[in-house]
Design a protein around this motif. Structure first.
Motif, PDB file in Angstrom:
ATOM      1  N   GLU A 271       0.821  -1.211   0.000  1.00  9.69           N
ATOM      2  CA  GLU A 271       0.000   0.000   0.000  1.00  9.69           C
ATOM      3  C   GLU A 271       0.854   1.260   0.000  1.00  9.69           C
ATOM      4  N   ALA A 272       2.068   1.152   0.538  1.00 17.01           N
ATOM      5  CA  ALA A 272       2.964   2.310   0.587  1.00 17.01           C
ATOM      6  C   ALA A 272       3.509   2.689  -0.784  1.00 17.01           C
ATOM      7  N   ILE A 273       3.435   1.769  -1.761  1.00 11.45           N
ATOM      8  CA  ILE A 273       4.082   2.045  -3.047  1.00 11.45           C
ATOM      9  C   ILE A 273       3.103   2.079  -4.219  1.00 11.45           C
ATOM     10  N   VAL A 274       1.794   1.999  -3.920  1.00 12.17           N
ATOM     11  CA  VAL A 274       0.793   2.078  -4.989  1.00 12.17           C
ATOM     12  C   VAL A 274      -0.226   3.154  -4.630  1.00 12.17           C
ATOM     13  N   PRO A 275      -0.931   3.692  -5.624  1.00 10.09           N
ATOM     14  CA  PRO A 275      -1.881   4.782  -5.347  1.00 10.09           C
ATOM     15  C   PRO A 275      -3.174   4.268  -4.716  1.00 10.09           C
ATOM     16  N   PRO A 276      -3.771   5.041  -3.819  1.00 13.83           N
ATOM     17  CA  PRO A 276      -5.036   4.629  -3.182  1.00 13.83           C
ATOM     18  C   PRO A 276      -6.228   4.871  -4.090  1.00 13.83           C
ATOM     19  N   ASP A 277      -6.222   4.194  -5.208  1.00 15.06           N
ATOM     20  CA  ASP A 277      -7.269   4.314  -6.214  1.00 15.06           C
ATOM     21  C   ASP A 277      -8.071   3.016  -6.208  1.00 15.06           C
ATOM     22  N   ALA A 278      -9.324   3.077  -5.780  1.00 11.78           N
ATOM     23  CA  ALA A 278     -10.119   1.868  -5.592  1.00 11.78           C
ATOM     24  C   ALA A 278     -10.255   1.050  -6.873  1.00 11.78           C
ATOM     25  N   VAL A 279     -10.449   1.719  -8.004  1.00 15.47           N
ATOM     26  CA  VAL A 279     -10.624   1.004  -9.271  1.00 15.47           C
ATOM     27  C   VAL A 279      -9.331   0.291  -9.661  1.00 15.47           C
ATOM     28  N   ARG A 280      -8.218   0.997  -9.564  1.00 16.72           N
ATOM     29  CA  ARG A 280      -6.932   0.392  -9.929  1.00 16.72           C
ATOM     30  C   ARG A 280      -6.543  -0.727  -8.956  1.00 16.72           C
ATOM     31  N   MET A 281      -6.858  -0.558  -7.684  1.00 21.33           N
ATOM     32  CA  MET A 281      -6.523  -1.598  -6.710  1.00 21.33           C
ATOM     33  C   MET A 281      -7.353  -2.862  -6.948  1.00 21.33           C
ATOM     34  N   ALA A 282      -8.609  -2.696  -7.330  1.00 16.87           N
ATOM     35  CA  ALA A 282      -9.435  -3.858  -7.641  1.00 16.87           C
ATOM     36  C   ALA A 282      -8.872  -4.603  -8.851  1.00 16.87           C
ATOM     37  N   ALA A 283      -8.451  -3.843  -9.857  1.00 13.52           N
ATOM     38  CA  ALA A 283      -7.877  -4.462 -11.057  1.00 13.52           C
ATOM     39  C   ALA A 283      -6.555  -5.151 -10.731  1.00 13.52           C
ATOM     40  N   MET A 284      -5.742  -4.519  -9.891  1.00 14.76           N
ATOM     41  CA  MET A 284      -4.460  -5.107  -9.514  1.00 14.76           C
ATOM     42  C   MET A 284      -4.668  -6.404  -8.738  1.00 14.76           C
ATOM     43  N   ALA A 285      -5.611  -6.398  -7.800  1.00 15.03           N
ATOM     44  CA  ALA A 285      -5.889  -7.595  -7.009  1.00 15.03           C
ATOM     45  C   ALA A 285      -6.346  -8.741  -7.900  1.00 15.03           C
ATOM     46  N   GLU A 286      -7.157  -8.432  -8.897  1.00 16.41           N
ATOM     47  CA  GLU A 286      -7.625  -9.465  -9.820  1.00 16.41           C
ATOM     48  C   GLU A 286      -6.480  -9.968 -10.693  1.00 16.41           C
ATOM     49  N   ARG A 287      -5.657  -9.035 -11.174  1.00 23.60           N
ATOM     50  CA  ARG A 287      -4.544  -9.422 -12.048  1.00 23.60           C
ATOM     51  C   ARG A 287      -3.554 -10.341 -11.328  1.00 23.60           C
ATOM     52  N   LEU A 288      -3.269 -10.056 -10.072  1.00 23.38           N
ATOM     53  CA  LEU A 288      -2.301 -10.834  -9.312  1.00 23.38           C
ATOM     54  C   LEU A 288      -2.920 -12.040  -8.612  1.00 23.38           C
ATOM     55  N   ARG A 289      -4.218 -12.241  -8.828  1.00 22.90           N
ATOM     56  CA  ARG A 289      -4.929 -13.375  -8.233  1.00 22.90           C
ATOM     57  C   ARG A 289      -4.765 -13.369  -6.710  1.00 22.90           C
ATOM     58  N   MET A 290      -4.968 -12.216  -6.111  1.00 20.07           N
ATOM     59  CA  MET A 290      -4.874 -12.115  -4.661  1.00 20.07           C
ATOM     60  C   MET A 290      -6.024 -12.873  -4.005  1.00 20.07           C
ATOM     61  N   SER A 291      -5.838 -13.230  -2.751  1.00 19.92           N
ATOM     62  CA  SER A 291      -6.914 -13.864  -2.001  1.00 19.92           C
ATOM     63  C   SER A 291      -8.018 -12.840  -1.751  1.00 19.92           C
ATOM     64  N   ARG A 292      -9.189 -13.335  -1.380  1.00 18.59           N
ATOM     65  CA  ARG A 292     -10.307 -12.427  -1.105  1.00 18.59           C
ATOM     66  C   ARG A 292      -9.961 -11.485   0.048  1.00 18.59           C
ATOM     67  N   ALA A 293      -9.295 -12.009   1.073  1.00 18.00           N
ATOM     68  CA  ALA A 293      -8.928 -11.173   2.223  1.00 18.00           C
ATOM     69  C   ALA A 293      -7.959 -10.071   1.800  1.00 18.00           C
ATOM     70  N   GLU A 294      -7.006 -10.410   0.945  1.00 16.72           N
ATOM     71  CA  GLU A 294      -6.041  -9.413   0.482  1.00 16.72           C
ATOM     72  C   GLU A 294      -6.724  -8.341  -0.364  1.00 16.72           C
ATOM     73  N   ALA A 295      -7.596  -8.780  -1.280  1.00 17.03           N
ATOM     74  CA  ALA A 295      -8.308  -7.831  -2.136  1.00 17.03           C
ATOM     75  C   ALA A 295      -9.207  -6.915  -1.302  1.00 17.03           C
ATOM     76  N   ASN A 296      -9.882  -7.485  -0.311  1.00 17.54           N
ATOM     77  CA  ASN A 296     -10.759  -6.680   0.547  1.00 17.54           C
ATOM     78  C   ASN A 296      -9.959  -5.653   1.344  1.00 17.54           C
ATOM     79  N   ARG A 297      -8.795  -6.054   1.816  1.00 20.67           N
ATOM     80  CA  ARG A 297      -7.971  -5.110   2.583  1.00 20.67           C
ATOM     81  C   ARG A 297      -7.528  -3.939   1.711  1.00 20.67           C
ATOM     82  N   LEU A 298      -7.113  -4.241   0.488  1.00 21.49           N
ATOM     83  CA  LEU A 298      -6.729  -3.171  -0.441  1.00 21.49           C
ATOM     84  C   LEU A 298      -7.907  -2.246  -0.722  1.00 21.49           C
TER      85      LEU A 298
END
Length: 424
Positions: A271-298
């Motif tokens: 979180e310290a090195i990426v922008p707090p942009d909800a749309v971009r964070m959702a796309a990043m979480a999907e692209r990296l196949r993050m867990s649901r808990a990780e995606a929700n935290r972002l």
């Protein structure tokens, strides 16, 4: 450490009777078995060891036979690649036949089983990961790993480009192991090869990329590794969200973690090195196949605001109730780290740091209060079904929040009843 070395006396796990019995079974009748890789490296460095892997000259079928004959459970978890998992004393050990790669495609390799320890060492990635140890703890170094470990040099075995083309994940492993074990500047040839071949990362699965990035971000201080990843164009390749945001906040965060005793938190560091942009964070979480808990935290962090450090605890409690406490806490931690980094020469930043620290302490103890009435209560008063119920509940809840959560159930129901009389 260079020359001869031993892990005897440095690794309590080496004295485990079950491990020694397994090594004895694999070493019988002219065969050889040695502890391999990370367990040897970490024991020499005095660092914790989680997994103990074994390399052996026995083929997978013979490994299975010997393990079972010694009374252990043997599972052919990766027999086609030479790996048998042996469970001894409730602890799993991966036992792998000596190998040489005969064909690679940048993601996986076809292997040939063998008996040559040097060939087995030379197929591995880095010199510090290609150390072996006999059952008595004597270290066998066939590729110069002891000297590199002593100097904290992370170096590919042989030609760096060749090693990377065998598995492009080794680019990320280069920076991950540098973060954990390297010192000074990364090996120049390795760094150049990573920069030249970074396009190969595109063919890796998202799960492998995210797993490596998380391990890197979990290092005691990943800031130098991230800097060199950015210089080589690797960080932008796997994390384009960081391109215009930067990694400067990492150093302050790591310093604050160390000072305040926070555990290394790879998600907070991300979180310290990426922008707090909800749309971009959702796309990043999907692209990296993050867990649901990780995606929700972002998501919670991205949609939260950083509370003003001057907020009273009463006002902050309302913010926590209406918002995402986890995301707000992450915002506060990052703000605190930033303020602390400036506080040495800035009185305002020092005061802000104190405010953020106070709010974090409050958030850690805060428990979400329970709204004391619900729709059934309103129905009992005669409120009909439909939007009216929700609208009235929201109004009453807002009044309850504004009161500092002090309005009790009876007072709220009385308000509801008065509201109905007014309507009538």
């Amino acid at each position: 450490m260079s020359g001869s070395a031993t892990i005897a006396g440095k690794a309590d796990w080496l004295d485990d009777a079950k491990l020694q019995a397994l090594l004895a079974a694999l070493n019988a009748d002219g065969e050889q078995a040695r502890i391999a890789g990370g367990a040897v490296r970490n024991a020499l460095l005095g660092q914790p060891v989680s997994d103990v892997d074994i390399a052996t000259t026995t083929n997978p079928d013979e490994t299975m036979r010997r393990a079972k004959a010694a009374g252990f459970k043997a599972i052919p978890t990766g027999a086609e690649h030479g790996t048998i998992t042996v469970v001894a004393g409730g602890r799993p050990f991966e036992v792998t036949t000596l190998r040489a790669d005969i064909e690679t495609d940048g993601r996986r390799a076809k292997v040939h089983f063998g008996r040559d320890w040097k060939l087995d060492a030379e197929r591995r990635d880095f010199t510090i990961n290609a150390l072996y140890a006999e059952a008595d703890g004597h270290v066998v170094d066939l590729v110069g790993g002891l000297a590199d470990l002593e100097n904290r040099t992370l170096r590919f075995i042989g030609d760096a480009e060749t090693r990377i083309r065998e598995d492009f994940l080794r680019i990320l492993r280069f920076f991950r192991f540098f973060a954990w074990y390297g010192a000074g500047r990364p090996d120049a040839e390795g760094l150049k090869a990573c920069a030249r071949l970074k396009e190969g990362l595109d063919g890796l699965s998202a799960e492998r990329v995210w797993s490596e990035l998380k391990k890197l971000l979990s290092a005691p201080d990943p800031s130098r590794a991230l800097l060199w990843m950015r210089q080589a164009g690797v960080l932008t390749r796997i994390l384009p969200e960081s391109e215009k945001w930067g990694i400067d906040a990492i150093h302050a965060l790591v310093a604050t973690e160390a000072s305040l005793g926070w555990p290394a938190d790879p998600m907070l560091r991300l979180e310290a090195i990426v922008p707090p942009d909800a749309v971009r964070m959702a796309a990043m979480a999907e692209r990296l196949r993050m867990s649901r808990a990780e995606a929700n935290r972002l998501a919670e962090w991205a949609r939260s605001d950083t509370p003003a450090p001057t907020l009273t605890e009463g006002a902050f409690a309302k913010v926590l109730y209406r918002g995402d406490p986890g995301g707000i806490a992450d915002r506060l931690k990052l703000a605190l780290a930033s303020a602390r980094s400036k506080a040495v020469q800035d009185d305002k930043a020092m005061m802000e740091a104190g405010g953020y620290s106070r709010l974090l302490g409050f958030a850690a103890k805060w428990q979400r209060p329970e709204f004391p009435i619900n729709g059934k209560d309103l129905a009992a008063l005669g409120v009909g079904k439909g939007p009216k119920v929700g609208e009235m509940l929201r109004g009453l809840e807002n009044a309850w929040i504004d009161s500092g959560f002090s309005l009790e159930r009876g007072a709220l129901l009385e308000r509801a009843a008065d509201s109905l009389k007014t309507v009538d």
